[in-house]
Scaffold this active site. Structure first.
Site: not given
Length: 766
Positions: A438, A702, A606, A659
């Site tokens: 990430i 985490h 991000d 959406h």
């Protein structure tokens, strides 16, 4: 004319509570040491409010972790897994619920309405036993009284407590939490009786859920609860406090018809329509109105003249002796004290007010209404407001023009996503199920030291660049050895994903001690957006080009998106939020174009906090999502088809906005998913057509736990049951900044092995 504060920050001006908590959790100090820090903080807060002339001073707004968890403790609603055997709940059980312990996980934490604070979600069911098990509210009332301060004890109201709860594990999801009302009210009655016996004359119930979209059944629960409490409350003045939005007309009707309630608190900052409602629907005679005119969620000095006008118009409806000046919500959502900002530019500082200054503002307004206006104080405020309006550092004509020119276009890339993905694949030549991470890699003590020393000018720029280059080289080498397909540079130069960009954009200011509690002992220090935003120089291009030069594999450029920068900052209040967001989007757009020109073929923008900004009321969702998604598209609408745009989102519950996410038109989206697999995949199972690349996190960063290859492969297979092979990416669910290399390397090894295993299976199935 009276004054009131809804609540106050707990951490202390220098985060004293944070350090005391962490020392206690690490076993370096005793419970008595922690209690002493807490007692001193409470005493100083009460004294500060009393000295400022506040009439209605709150107690029980202090917490060692969270006010909803305090209520769970008060009600004795401890989940079975914590093996609590009854009696007064102590630190051991309390902190186990908040943080977990060696053998059991913590309770769930979620966002407190649309703030950046998080509360501990109660877990309830038909078999939950309630008993009065924490006397904190009464003890703190008595503690203040012993110091000569008569306070208003604050409790989370019974209906909001239940509406914010969730069914415990093993309880039907459809369980009616409000059916527990008759079980919790006896405990509330005991607390009320003790507060009365201790001498309390007022009590405040926080019922913020009254500002949400409630149905008639939920509204009826408020009537039922406060009717049931009526005899217990007799002889007390009762304030029901609401905040964070307008109160809907139906809720206002229910609230103002409650016989046992003497006073109503409204947020008149976020609730700009509530004033009209009070005027049109009327206000019950003989009742008090606590007017939240001083903003509890921002750091701007109040426009005292404007607030005074609002208060005078309310006074005409409510009556002079029944109007109380208050904050819009608890001040825990703002920074503590401006006095500690010695390095902040003096002009910008004159425009600000932190919690301690807001207390003074509330009292100054109350005195002005009573005919004792402090002319010098008001004159200084008027001058500061005028300076802010006219300061050349606030306005940048060029930025204003560029932002205004955005209207009328929807800023989409010219080609559709499937054609773009084809063009990108020809250029990038990635395997099926491409692997990536990430963005951030572990930040070692040594790395933090280098950054700190560079900031303090203890090392030269050359030494700093050399140290960061070495770190990037290490991260690139690790990823190549692991055989990851699309690399990252690890972000060693960044302390925080918003602050890093804010420091390089004009229109931003930074505090030294502007900390705000996020959860437990964790605090954040939001930047302040005070003026028009622009990008004087490239921000990330130097490091991204350096990283790309170290490898032949694609290197992702890493940026924070405009909506996340906005939602994690204190934002200027002199123009609509969407205008500020468009300005940030234009600054990020320039950076995207410079990265592309510098040879970076994959750029990640991000938007971790996109969903966080969603308004509390459904009627306002469409407008927010429209400008938030538009802001994202602005950042990358000009790139070539062969440049791959990624985005990353940091929350699990976005089924309701899927959406809008598709509408962002990113080429690849990676999502924090590992804790809520089924939630996310159910969207696609229900037939949502999604054609862009997608990487639902395959393991939870985490947790220090290292997932096995089989476990990750199993996750990938579950995803392939609902997603096409050619769009699925394999990645962790979030950045790796907080983990150790000893955890990261084996986890990523297993992730790559799992992807290769499934690739082999897919190839042989052909």
């Amino acid at each position: 004319m009276a004054s009131h504060i809804v609540g106050y920050p707990r951490m202390g001006p220098k985060r004293e509570l944070k350090f005391a908590l962490e020392s206690f959790w690490d076993g370096k100090s005793s419970a008595e040491d922690l209690e002493k820090v807490a007692t001193d903080l409470r005493a100083s807060i009460w004294k500060q409010m009393a000295d400022a002339g506040i009439k209605y001073i709150p107690s029980n707004t202090f917490s060692y972790y969270d006010q909803v968890l305090d209520t769970t403790a008060m009600l004795g609603a401890v989940p079975e897994r914590y093996s609590w055997t009854g009696g007064e709940i102590g630190f051991s059980t309390y902190f186990s619920m908040a943080r977990g312990n060696a053998t059991v996980p913590a309770m769930e934490m979620t966002k407190w309405f649309d703030t950046n604070y998080h509360f501990i979600v109660p877990e309830l069911g038909p078999n939950t036993k309630f008993s009065y098990s924490s006397h904190k509210a009464v003890n703190e009332y008595k503690e203040a009284k012993a110091l000569g301060v008569d306070t208003v004890p604050v409790l989370v109201g019974p209906v909001s407590y239940l509406l914010l709860s969730k069914p415990a594990k093993g309880v039907e999801k459809s369980f009616a939490l409000l059916s527990l009302l008759s079980s919790i009210l006896p405990v509330y009655k005991e607390v009320i009786a003790e507060l009365k016996a201790a001498g309390a004359t007022w009590i405040q119930f926080d019922e913020p859920t009254l500002v949400l979209d409630l149905d008639s059944h939920q509204l009826a629960a408020f009537s039922a609860a406060y009717t049931e409490l009526e005899s217990a409350l007799s002889g007390l003045n009762v304030l029901i406090e609401t905040y964070f939005a307008d109160i809907p007309a139906e809720s206002y009707k229910t609230l103002t018809s409650l016989n046992s309630v003497t006073a109503y608190g409204f947020d008149l900052i976020r609730g700009s329509k509530t004033l009209d409602l009070v005027k049109s629907a009327g206000f019950p005679s003989g009742k008090y109105l606590f007017a939240g005119v001083v903003d509890g969620r921002n750091i701007w000095a109040d426009d005292l003249a404007a607030s005074l006008t609002t208060l005078e118009s309310l006074e005409a409806i409510v009556g002079k002796d029944k109007l109380v000046v208050s904050t819009s919500c608890s001040l825990m959502h703002t920074a503590v004290d401006l006095v500690n900002e010695t390095k902040l530019d003096s002009e910008i500082k004159s425009w600000l007010a932190f919690a301690a200054q807001k207390v003074v503002e509330v009292n100054a307004l109350a005195k002005a209404l009573a005919g004792q206006k402090d002319e010098a104080y008001f004159a200084a405020n008027t001058a500061a407001q005028a300076s802010r309006r006219s300061s050349p550092r606030v306005t940048n004509e060029e930025v204003q023009k560029a932002a205004a020119a955005l209207r009328g276009s929807d800023h989409r890339r010219a080609t559709n996503v499937s054609a773009r993905l084809d063009a990108q694949q020809k250029k990038l030549n990635l395997p099926v199920l491409p692997t990536t991470t990430i963005g951030s890699f572990p930040q070692t003590v040594e790395l933090r030291r280098v950054r700190r020393e560079y900031k303090a000018k203890k090392i030269s720029e050359d030494e700093y660049v050399s140290a960061i280059k070495e770190e990037i080289s290490k991260v690139v080498k690790i990823q190549e050895e692991l055989d990851i397909d699309v690399l990252v540079h690890g972000e060693p130069e960044r302390n925080d994903m918003v602050e890093y960009f804010g420091e390089q954009l004009s229109g931003f200011a930074f505090t030294a001690n502007g900390w705000v509690q996020s959860y437990g002992s964790r605090c954040v220090k939001p930047p302040i957006i005070y003026g028009d935003v622009s990008r004087p120089n490239a921000m990330t291009v130097f490091w991204s080009k350096m990283a790309q030069s170290m490898t032949s594999r694609p290197m992702k450029g890493m940026l924070t998106g405009p909506v996340t920068i906005l939602n994690w900052s204190f934002v200027r209040n002199d123009q609509p939020r969407f205008e500020t967001c468009y300005q940030i989007a234009l600054a990020i757009k320039k950076e995207v174009e410079d990265l592309e020109a510098g040879g970076i073929q994959v750029i990640q923008i991000d938007e971790a906090a996109l969903r966080e900004g969603l308004p509390l009321r459904k009627a306002e969702h469409a407008f927010y999502l429209d400008w938030a998604v538009h802001s994202f598209r602005i950042t990358n609408c000009g790139v070539q088809d062969t440049t791959q745009i990624h985005t990353h989102m940091c929350y699990s519950n976005f089924n309701d906005i899927i959406h809008s996410i598709i509408n962002m038109d990113a080429d690849v989206i990676t999502i924090e998913n590992s804790r809520s697999d089924e939630k996310l995949l159910s969207v696609f199972r229900e037939g949502v057509k999604y054609g862009a690349g997608i990487g639902p996190g395959v393991y939870d960063i985490h947790s220090p736990r290292i997932p096995s290859t089989e476990e990750i492969a199993d996750r990938i297979n579950k995803m392939l049951a609902v997603l096409d092979t050619n769009i699925l990416w394999v990645n962790p669910d979030c950045g790796l900044k907080t983990r150790k290399y000893t955890e990261v390397k084996p986890a990523l090894t297993n992730m790559v092995l799992a992807a290769k295993l499934i690739r082999t299976q897919l190839a042989s199935a052909k």
